[in-house]
Design a protein around this motif. Structure first.
Motif, PDB file in Angstrom:
ATOM      1  N   LYS A  77       0.814  -1.219   0.000  1.00 29.78           N
ATOM      2  CA  LYS A  77       0.000   0.000   0.000  1.00 29.78           C
ATOM      3  C   LYS A  77       0.846   1.267   0.000  1.00 29.78           C
ATOM      4  CE  LYS A  77      -3.487  -2.713   2.093  1.00 29.78           C
ATOM      5  NZ  LYS A  77      -4.392  -2.997   3.186  1.00 29.78           N
ATOM      6  N   VAL A  79       2.828   2.095  -2.357  1.00 28.86           N
ATOM      7  CA  VAL A  79       3.282   2.270  -3.726  1.00 28.86           C
ATOM      8  C   VAL A  79       2.342   3.195  -4.491  1.00 28.86           C
ATOM      9  CG1 VAL A  79       3.838   1.074  -5.862  1.00 28.86           C
ATOM     10  CG2 VAL A  79       4.188  -0.060  -3.686  1.00 28.86           C
ATOM     11  N   MET A  81       1.589   4.226  -8.591  1.00 29.34           N
ATOM     12  CA  MET A  81       1.914   3.732  -9.931  1.00 29.34           C
ATOM     13  C   MET A  81       1.376   4.665 -11.009  1.00 29.34           C
ATOM     14  SD  MET A  81       0.860  -0.227  -9.608  1.00 29.34           S
ATOM     15  CE  MET A  81       2.020  -1.166 -10.554  1.00 29.34           C
ATOM     16  N   PHE A  83       1.274   4.726 -15.532  1.00 31.39           N
ATOM     17  CA  PHE A  83       1.557   3.938 -16.731  1.00 31.39           C
ATOM     18  C   PHE A  83       1.601   4.828 -17.961  1.00 31.39           C
ATOM     19  CE2 PHE A  83      -0.359   1.155 -13.673  1.00 31.39           C
ATOM     20  CZ  PHE A  83       0.344  -0.031 -13.796  1.00 31.39           C
ATOM     21  N   ASN A  87      -4.989   6.643 -17.877  1.00 27.26           N
ATOM     22  CA  ASN A  87      -6.015   5.895 -17.153  1.00 27.26           C
ATOM     23  C   ASN A  87      -6.783   6.713 -16.136  1.00 27.26           C
ATOM     24  OD1 ASN A  87      -6.041   3.235 -18.167  1.00 27.26           O
ATOM     25  ND2 ASN A  87      -4.036   2.903 -17.261  1.00 27.26           N
ATOM     26  N   LEU A  89     -10.188   8.521 -14.756  1.00 31.00           N
ATOM     27  CA  LEU A  89     -11.595   8.150 -14.865  1.00 31.00           C
ATOM     28  C   LEU A  89     -12.374   9.292 -15.510  1.00 31.00           C
ATOM     29  CD1 LEU A  89     -11.996   6.556 -11.329  1.00 31.00           C
ATOM     30  CD2 LEU A  89     -11.339   5.470 -13.474  1.00 31.00           C
ATOM     31  N   ARG A  92     -14.845  11.606 -13.576  1.00 30.69           N
ATOM     32  CA  ARG A  92     -14.381  12.400 -12.446  1.00 30.69           C
ATOM     33  C   ARG A  92     -13.578  13.592 -12.948  1.00 30.69           C
ATOM     34  NH1 ARG A  92     -12.665   9.800  -7.187  1.00 30.69           N
ATOM     35  NH2 ARG A  92     -14.227   8.217  -6.785  1.00 30.69           N
ATOM     36  N   LEU A 100      -8.642  10.047  -5.734  1.00 34.73           N
ATOM     37  CA  LEU A 100      -9.080   8.640  -5.700  1.00 34.73           C
ATOM     38  C   LEU A 100      -8.286   7.752  -4.725  1.00 34.73           C
ATOM     39  CD1 LEU A 100     -10.919   6.369  -6.913  1.00 34.73           C
ATOM     40  CD2 LEU A 100      -9.166   6.050  -8.650  1.00 34.73           C
ATOM     41  N   PRO A 101      -6.934   7.791  -4.750  1.00 38.08           N
ATOM     42  CA  PRO A 101      -6.214   6.908  -3.825  1.00 38.08           C
ATOM     43  C   PRO A 101      -6.557   7.156  -2.363  1.00 38.08           C
ATOM     44  CG  PRO A 101      -4.725   7.739  -5.488  1.00 38.08           C
ATOM     45  CD  PRO A 101      -6.013   8.494  -5.660  1.00 38.08           C
ATOM     46  N   GLU A 103      -9.352   7.765  -1.201  1.00 38.67           N
ATOM     47  CA  GLU A 103     -10.622   7.097  -0.889  1.00 38.67           C
ATOM     48  C   GLU A 103     -10.413   5.598  -0.672  1.00 38.67           C
ATOM     49  OE1 GLU A 103     -13.482   8.011  -3.975  1.00 38.67           O
ATOM     50  OE2 GLU A 103     -12.743  10.067  -4.081  1.00 38.67           O
ATOM     51  N   ILE A 104      -9.195   5.120  -0.966  1.00 35.97           N
ATOM     52  CA  ILE A 104      -8.949   3.676  -0.898  1.00 35.97           C
ATOM     53  C   ILE A 104      -7.909   3.319   0.164  1.00 35.97           C
ATOM     54  CG2 ILE A 104      -8.000   1.733  -2.198  1.00 35.97           C
ATOM     55  CD1 ILE A 104      -9.372   2.958  -4.656  1.00 35.97           C
ATOM     56  N   VAL A 105      -6.820   4.092   0.222  1.00 37.35           N
ATOM     57  CA  VAL A 105      -5.719   3.724   1.109  1.00 37.35           C
ATOM     58  C   VAL A 105      -6.007   4.175   2.542  1.00 37.35           C
ATOM     59  CG1 VAL A 105      -3.244   3.965   1.511  1.00 37.35           C
ATOM     60  CG2 VAL A 105      -4.126   4.053  -0.799  1.00 37.35           C
ATOM     61  N   GLN A 148      -2.917  15.234 -18.989  1.00 31.93           N
ATOM     62  CA  GLN A 148      -3.483  14.019 -18.389  1.00 31.93           C
ATOM     63  C   GLN A 148      -2.399  13.229 -17.657  1.00 31.93           C
ATOM     64  OE1 GLN A 148      -5.947  11.475 -20.847  1.00 31.93           O
ATOM     65  NE2 GLN A 148      -6.650  13.207 -22.039  1.00 31.93           N
ATOM     66  N   ARG A 155      -1.897  11.603  -9.146  1.00 28.24           N
ATOM     67  CA  ARG A 155      -2.679  10.540  -8.522  1.00 28.24           C
ATOM     68  C   ARG A 155      -1.751   9.493  -7.888  1.00 28.24           C
ATOM     69  NH1 ARG A 155      -6.499   7.064 -12.270  1.00 28.24           N
ATOM     70  NH2 ARG A 155      -4.474   6.327 -12.946  1.00 28.24           N
ATOM     71  N   HIS A 159      -1.012  10.048  -2.034  1.00 29.70           N
ATOM     72  CA  HIS A 159      -1.004   9.388  -0.721  1.00 29.70           C
ATOM     73  C   HIS A 159       0.417   9.262  -0.173  1.00 29.70           C
ATOM     74  CE1 HIS A 159      -0.486   6.370  -3.786  1.00 29.70           C
ATOM     75  NE2 HIS A 159      -0.134   5.466  -2.912  1.00 29.70           N
TER      76      HIS A 159
ATOM     77  N   LEU B 150      -5.463   0.099 -14.928  1.00 29.60           N
ATOM     78  CA  LEU B 150      -6.233   0.831 -13.931  1.00 29.60           C
ATOM     79  C   LEU B 150      -6.521  -0.066 -12.733  1.00 29.60           C
ATOM     80  CD1 LEU B 150      -7.559   3.471 -13.301  1.00 29.60           C
ATOM     81  CD2 LEU B 150      -9.585   2.711 -14.495  1.00 29.60           C
ATOM     82  N   ALA B 156      -2.769  -2.074  -6.334  1.00 31.16           N
ATOM     83  CA  ALA B 156      -1.518  -1.741  -5.665  1.00 31.16           C
ATOM     84  C   ALA B 156      -1.758  -0.808  -4.475  1.00 31.16           C
ATOM     85  CB  ALA B 156      -0.548  -1.097  -6.653  1.00 31.16           C
ATOM     86  N   LEU B 157      -2.919  -0.161  -4.448  1.00 27.03           N
ATOM     87  CA  LEU B 157      -3.270   0.683  -3.305  1.00 27.03           C
ATOM     88  C   LEU B 157      -3.950  -0.132  -2.208  1.00 27.03           C
ATOM     89  CD1 LEU B 157      -4.801   3.677  -5.258  1.00 27.03           C
ATOM     90  CD2 LEU B 157      -2.648   3.696  -4.029  1.00 27.03           C
ATOM     91  N   LYS B 167     -15.852   1.928  -7.297  1.00 24.63           N
ATOM     92  CA  LYS B 167     -15.187   3.160  -7.737  1.00 24.63           C
ATOM     93  C   LYS B 167     -15.037   3.227  -9.261  1.00 24.63           C
ATOM     94  CE  LYS B 167     -14.108   4.741  -3.598  1.00 24.63           C
ATOM     95  NZ  LYS B 167     -14.912   5.834  -3.073  1.00 24.63           N
TER      96      LYS B 167
END
Lengths: 262, 257
Positions: A77, A79, A81, A83, A87, A89, A92, A100-101, A103-105, A148, A155, A159, B150, B156-157, B167
């Protein structure tokens, strides 16, 4: 570099399935904390496999991967990334994509609602440092490719990961935009000193940005050369025209030429 | 430019008028008997003359269709999410769904009559059976085509499968979902009317069957007109809803680079 090893690969091999042979084979390397490394090699050499091993998205068939002193077992967690394709969204805004991260981490996830303003301020500041102020409310499809990709890097960093993985992040951009983003990445790294693994085809990019460049062979990917880049920092684009810089690029090019023939 | 855009807007109406004129004067020119093919004006006249009975039969057709469509949305989305987010379900269930979809839904009506008797239930269920499949396929497609990079970014998170679904997967499949609603609503009308033709006490299908038995062909055509007007109105309503809900997806097509 006398950093303690932050990422350590010890004789790591990975086969995706039993019949196809190794994608990467016998990789041993260590990346210091705060070090910027680049991995270069011909197409299909297992660079992306290396990234998956590093982030715990794939477990090695043989050998061990240690990150921050601990064996990797499952996705990490810490990390970020990015590419080649940004990518983002499309439903949004740029700002919400960068958030976004969080909201997850964890621990951000738990506090996302009541610290929302603080996180928004952080995202705005990060967007400003990459030159995206004023675009926070725009949707990704209203931004150019370079913008972008800047948002995509934000992004990856929002975090505050200790490890940033970049898989050919500038590969789809034109030469001038690419060089601009080298500087953006250079400045971000200079300021925050996270550890970076940059996978790229572009030798000039690798030499300009990295402390250490590794060359990989064709499948099965092995490390065939390691080159410390002794150019002084901070580096300016001017340095890419110096003889020393060109000499290093030539040297790496020779390695790549050999593995392509071999 | 403005003239061209005006033409685009009026094109459906112009074509409709042309079609009605060809119908009207074609029938008159070739002196086709009314019990074979009535003129457009005779059909609309039958619609006007029988407005009361037609309206009384339109309502049951409309609401059985909408109930069947509603069930179709719920079931279609559930199965779509299931097969779109699980490889096992996709491999196992999808071929069965394709096989099921290949069965003509009219063939289910006699079975439904045995189970539920004559009435609104067979019509509702036939509408449901015929309309859920496109919804399922579209929702599953939206979920199954998430960019792998994606997914890597999120995993990875430390994102769970549910996180990725909420999401990314569901918002991403919204345009596919709304596109399928437009198709599904028109199919739902096909289902309910087919069922009414054999197994109902009321509804446009039943009205047409009664008209057929007394050779009132213009009234049958009036029934067809009513069905297609209902389906068109619902189609337009869902197309408008789609534009409102998924503007990002449509503007996204004009994105630079």
């Amino acid at each position: 570099m006398s950093h303690p090893a932050f990422v350590a690969f010890d004789r790591v091999s990975l086969a995706y399935d039993e019949t196809s042979g190794y994608a990467v084979e016998d990789i041993t390397l260590s990346i210091g904390s705060g070090e910027f490394i680049a991995i270069v090699g011909p197409s299909g050499c297992g660079k992306s496999t290396f990234m998956k091993l590093c982030t715990g998205l794939k477990a090695p068939t043989q050998g061990t991967v240690r990150v921050d002193g601990k064996g990797v077992a499952g996705p990490l967690k810490i990390v970020g990334m990015a590419f080649q394709a940004p990518n983002l969204l499309p439903w949004r805004t740029t700002l919400d994509n960068v958030l976004l991260p969080l909201e997850i981490v964890q621990p951000y996830r738990a506090s996302f609602k009541h610290k929302h303003d603080e996180y928004v301020a952080r995202a705005r500041k990060l967007l400003e440092t990459v030159g995206l102020e004023g675009s926070e409310g725009k949707f990704p499809w209203q931004l150019s490719g370079g913008m972008q990709q800047r948002a995509s890097i934000c992004r990856a960093l929002i975090h505050e990961p200790q490890l940033l993985m970049l898989d050919e992040p500038f590969g789809a951009l034109d030469a001038f935009t690419r060089e601009e983003l080298w500087l953006v990445l250079r400045d971000l790294w200079q300021e925050r000193r996270f550890t970076v693994v940059l996978v790229t085809h572009d030798l000039r990019e690798a030499v300009f940005l990295a402390d250490t460049v590794y060359c990989m062979s064709r499948r099965p990917g092995k490390i065939v050369a390691r080159r410390a880049i002794d150019l002084p920092r901070p580096r300016d684009l001017e340095v890419t025209y110096s003889e020393h810089f060109i000499g290093i690029v030539h040297e790496l090019r020779a390695h790549i030429g050999r593995v392509r023939k071999g | 430019m403005a003239a061209k855009r005006n033409l685009d807007r009026w094109a459906p109406w112009i074509f409709l008028v042309v079609l009605l004129l060809v119908w009207e004067f074609g029938v008159r020119l070739f002196r086709i008997d009314e019990f074979v093919l009535p003129t457009a004006s005779a059909s609309f006249r039958a619609l006007y003359d029988n407005f009361g009975p037609i309206l009384m039969n339109t309502w049951p057709t409309f609401w059985t269709t909408m109930v069947g469509f509603g069930i179709g949305i719920v079931v279609g989305v559930l199965i779509g999410v299931l097969i779109g987010s699980s490889r096992l379900m996709y491999n196992g269930l999808y071929p069965l769904l394709v096989a099921f979809n290949a069965i003509p839904k009219a063939a289910f009506v006699p079975i439904l009559v045995v189970w539920f008797g004559i009435g609104v239930v067979p019509a509702t269920l036939t509408a449901f059976l015929i309309c859920f499949f496109p919804i399922t396929v579209n929702v599953a497609t939206g979920l199954a085509t998430i960019e792998p990079e994606l997914e890597d970014v999120l995993r990875a998170l430390g994102a769970s499968r549910a996180d990725v679904l909420i999401k990314v997967g569901l918002p991403r499949s919204i345009p596919y979902f709304f596109a399928s609603l437009k198709v599904a609503i028109t199919l739902a009308f096909v289902g309910s009317v087919v069922s009414e033709l054999t197994a109902a006490n009321e509804g446009i299908g039943q009205l047409m069957l009664a008209a057929s038995s007394t050779m009132r062909v213009p009234l049958m055509f009036a029934g067809l007109i009513v069905i297609s007007i209902m389906a068109m109105v619902m189609y337009v309503a869902f197309a408008a809803l789609e534009r409102r809900m998924t503007g990002w997806a449509h503007r996204g097509m004009n994105m630079p680079g």
